[in-house]
Scaffold this motif. Structure first.
Motif, PDB file in Angstrom:
ATOM      1  N   THR A  45       0.827  -1.204   0.000  1.00 37.69           N
ATOM      2  CA  THR A  45       0.000   0.000   0.000  1.00 37.69           C
ATOM      3  C   THR A  45       0.861   1.254   0.000  1.00 37.69           C
ATOM      4  O   THR A  45       0.559   2.226  -0.701  1.00 37.69           O
ATOM      5  N   GLY A  67      -2.853   4.279  -2.069  1.00 35.18           N
ATOM      6  CA  GLY A  67      -4.167   3.756  -1.704  1.00 35.18           C
ATOM      7  C   GLY A  67      -4.358   3.746  -0.204  1.00 35.18           C
ATOM      8  O   GLY A  67      -3.607   4.377   0.541  1.00 35.18           O
ATOM      9  N   GLN A  68      -5.357   3.014   0.205  1.00 39.10           N
ATOM     10  CA  GLN A  68      -5.701   2.936   1.613  1.00 39.10           C
ATOM     11  C   GLN A  68      -5.765   1.485   2.027  1.00 39.10           C
ATOM     12  O   GLN A  68      -6.071   0.607   1.214  1.00 39.10           O
ATOM     13  N   VAL A  91      -7.082  -0.978   5.398  1.00 38.31           N
ATOM     14  CA  VAL A  91      -7.683  -1.157   6.715  1.00 38.31           C
ATOM     15  C   VAL A  91      -7.459  -2.604   7.095  1.00 38.31           C
ATOM     16  O   VAL A  91      -7.801  -3.511   6.337  1.00 38.31           O
TER      17      VAL A  91
END
Length: 173
Positions: free
Chosen positions: A8, A13-14, A16
């Motif tokens: 990432t 981007g992200q 989680v």
């Protein structure tokens, strides 16, 4: 987890993720993030929910990673920054000392804090053990969210404000 963090960071981007306590999640995100920042000359900000976790990262995890990385970690600087309420406000301290209505327990706590204040470099509440009623007094002395005069504060202007000094150190990296 470390691979996903590295991917990432490199691709953008992200991400989680969730991991249970004690499975090494701190190292799994710190290692790729530290390497990325060292290689790309950027900053890393890690926000924790608790001071205990912050202290674990600063005092245990990051030093262990520094040792493991050896020369690669050269130039790494870590600066913890806590929320305002963790720092003594000298303006509020001065106002308390001028207050004629201090009770006996407040006077005792004030004397303990006076001794601590003569030695502290950080004004960090974690350096002094407070119990019971003493915690309530700290609430009257802590750096306020509202009502702080900021640039107009004499202590900030003289670089004596513990909170702003901590922020400046963190900003400097």
């Amino acid at each position: 987890m470390a691979s996903a963090v590295a991917r990432t960071l490199n691709d953008g981007g992200q991400l989680v993720m969730e991991a249970g306590t004690g499975v090494g999640e701190s190292v799994a995100y710190l290692l790729p993030a530290l390497l990325f920042c060292l290689q790309n000359n950027c900053r890393l900000v890690v926000s924790t929910n608790t001071i205990n976790l912050q202290e674990q990262l600063v005092n245990k995890d990051v030093p262990a990673l520094e040792k493991a990385l050896g020369q690669v970690a050269q130039g790494l600087r870590v600066t913890p920054l806590k929320g305002r309420s963790n720092y003594l406000c000298l303006r509020r301290w001065e106002a308390l000392l001028g207050s004629p209505a201090l009770g006996l327990s407040e006077i005792k706590t004030t004397l303990r804090l006076l001794v601590w204040l003569s030695t502290t470099e950080t004004g960090d509440r974690a350096e002094v053990s407070l119990r019971g009623e003493e915690v309530g007094l700290w609430g009257k002395l802590a750096s306020p969210r509202e009502g702080c005069p900021g640039e107009r504060c004499t202590y900030k202007q003289r670089d004596e404000c513990f909170f702003y000094r901590a922020r400046r150190r963190a900003d400097a990296g």
